[in-house]
Design a protein around this motif. Structure first.
Motif, PDB file in Angstrom:
ATOM      1  N   THR A 198      33.041 -12.519 -20.970  1.00 10.74           N
ATOM      2  CA  THR A 198      34.361 -13.461 -20.084  1.00 10.74           C
ATOM      3  C   THR A 198      33.540 -13.968 -18.684  1.00 10.74           C
ATOM      4  N   VAL A 223      33.649 -16.490 -14.919  1.00 15.21           N
ATOM      5  CA  VAL A 223      34.059 -16.362 -13.735  1.00 15.21           C
ATOM      6  C   VAL A 223      32.785 -17.913 -12.825  1.00 15.21           C
ATOM      7  N   CYS A 269      42.903 -21.346 -12.968  1.00 14.14           N
ATOM      8  CA  CYS A 269      41.991 -19.927 -13.539  1.00 14.14           C
ATOM      9  C   CYS A 269      40.490 -21.320 -13.404  1.00 14.14           C
ATOM     10  N   GLY A 270      39.403 -20.257 -13.188  1.00 15.87           N
ATOM     11  CA  GLY A 270      38.878 -20.669 -13.162  1.00 15.87           C
ATOM     12  C   GLY A 270      37.710 -19.751 -14.029  1.00 15.87           C
ATOM     13  N   GLY A 271      38.894 -18.355 -14.741  1.00 14.52           N
ATOM     14  CA  GLY A 271      38.451 -18.174 -16.077  1.00 14.52           C
ATOM     15  C   GLY A 271      37.462 -18.719 -17.147  1.00 14.52           C
ATOM     16  N   ARG A 272      36.210 -18.055 -17.948  1.00 18.08           N
ATOM     17  CA  ARG A 272      36.166 -19.132 -18.719  1.00 18.08           C
ATOM     18  C   ARG A 272      35.696 -17.789 -19.982  1.00 18.08           C
ATOM     19  N   GLU A 317      34.344 -10.361 -14.974  1.00 15.68           N
ATOM     20  CA  GLU A 317      32.897 -10.965 -15.708  1.00 15.68           C
ATOM     21  C   GLU A 317      32.401  -9.656 -16.084  1.00 15.68           C
ATOM     22  N   HIS A 324      40.335 -12.077 -15.641  1.00 15.72           N
ATOM     23  CA  HIS A 324      39.520 -12.231 -16.044  1.00 15.72           C
ATOM     24  C   HIS A 324      38.338 -11.382 -15.664  1.00 15.72           C
ATOM     25  N   ARG A 341      35.588 -21.328  -9.420  1.00 16.17           N
ATOM     26  CA  ARG A 341      37.097 -21.171  -9.030  1.00 16.17           C
ATOM     27  C   ARG A 341      37.358 -19.915  -9.334  1.00 16.17           C
ATOM     28  N   HIS A 342      38.167 -19.093  -8.312  1.00 17.61           N
ATOM     29  CA  HIS A 342      39.396 -18.357  -8.880  1.00 17.61           C
ATOM     30  C   HIS A 342      39.863 -18.170  -9.945  1.00 17.61           C
ATOM     31  N   ALA A 343      40.122 -17.339 -10.148  1.00 14.17           N
ATOM     32  CA  ALA A 343      40.550 -16.356 -11.765  1.00 14.17           C
ATOM     33  C   ALA A 343      42.063 -16.411 -11.522  1.00 14.17           C
ATOM     34  N   CYS A 352      39.210 -20.743 -19.618  1.00 10.89           N
ATOM     35  CA  CYS A 352      40.868 -20.651 -19.560  1.00 10.89           C
ATOM     36  C   CYS A 352      41.893 -21.653 -20.265  1.00 10.89           C
TER      37      CYS A 352
END
Length: 123
Positions: free
Chosen positions: A18, A20, A88-91, A31, A29, A23-25, A83
């Motif tokens: 994960t 982050v 969502c900023g999660g990746r 990290e 998410h 951008r806000h998750a 995501c």
């Protein structure tokens, strides 16, 4: 493909981490949380959790990442998948690790070509 006279195929083990960014998750998410893809299994390290809605966005990529691809194919070069939630900023960073051989006879559903499933030999 054959190895030692046996038909089968290679799959990469994957590490999915994960990430982050700036951008806000929106989804959960965290990290650095990691899970692995080994064969057909998702293996979670320790207390790692992945939101199912975010997981839906990367699931189709995992089998493709496990297979050999051309070095110039984006599947070989682009390591991060966003995501599925557009807000969502999660990746997820997907990294190929070692490779494993899977015999066709141990993984097929075709009754006439089947042997003992690979996962029964792992027990």
């Amino acid at each position: 493909m054959e190895r030692n006279g046996e038909k089968g195929f290679w799959l990469y083990d994957l590490r999915v981490e994960t990430v982050v960014g700036d951008r806000h998750a929106v989804c959960r998410h965290v990290e650095g949380e990691v899970f692995r893809v080994i064969g057909e299994n998702l293996v979670f390290d320790g207390p790692a959790k992945v939101p199912m809605y975010a997981l839906v966005g990367i699931l189709p990529h995992l089998p493709a990442r496990q297979r050999e691809t051309d070095p110039d194919d984006w599947m070989s070069t682009d390591a991060e998948i966003a995501c599925a939630d557009p807000h969502c900023g999660g990746r997820f960073r997907i990294v190929r690790e070692g490779r494993r051989w899977f015999s066709h006879a141990e993984t097929t559903g075709l009754p006439e070509a089947r042997s003992t499933p690979y996962w029964k030999d792992e027990q």
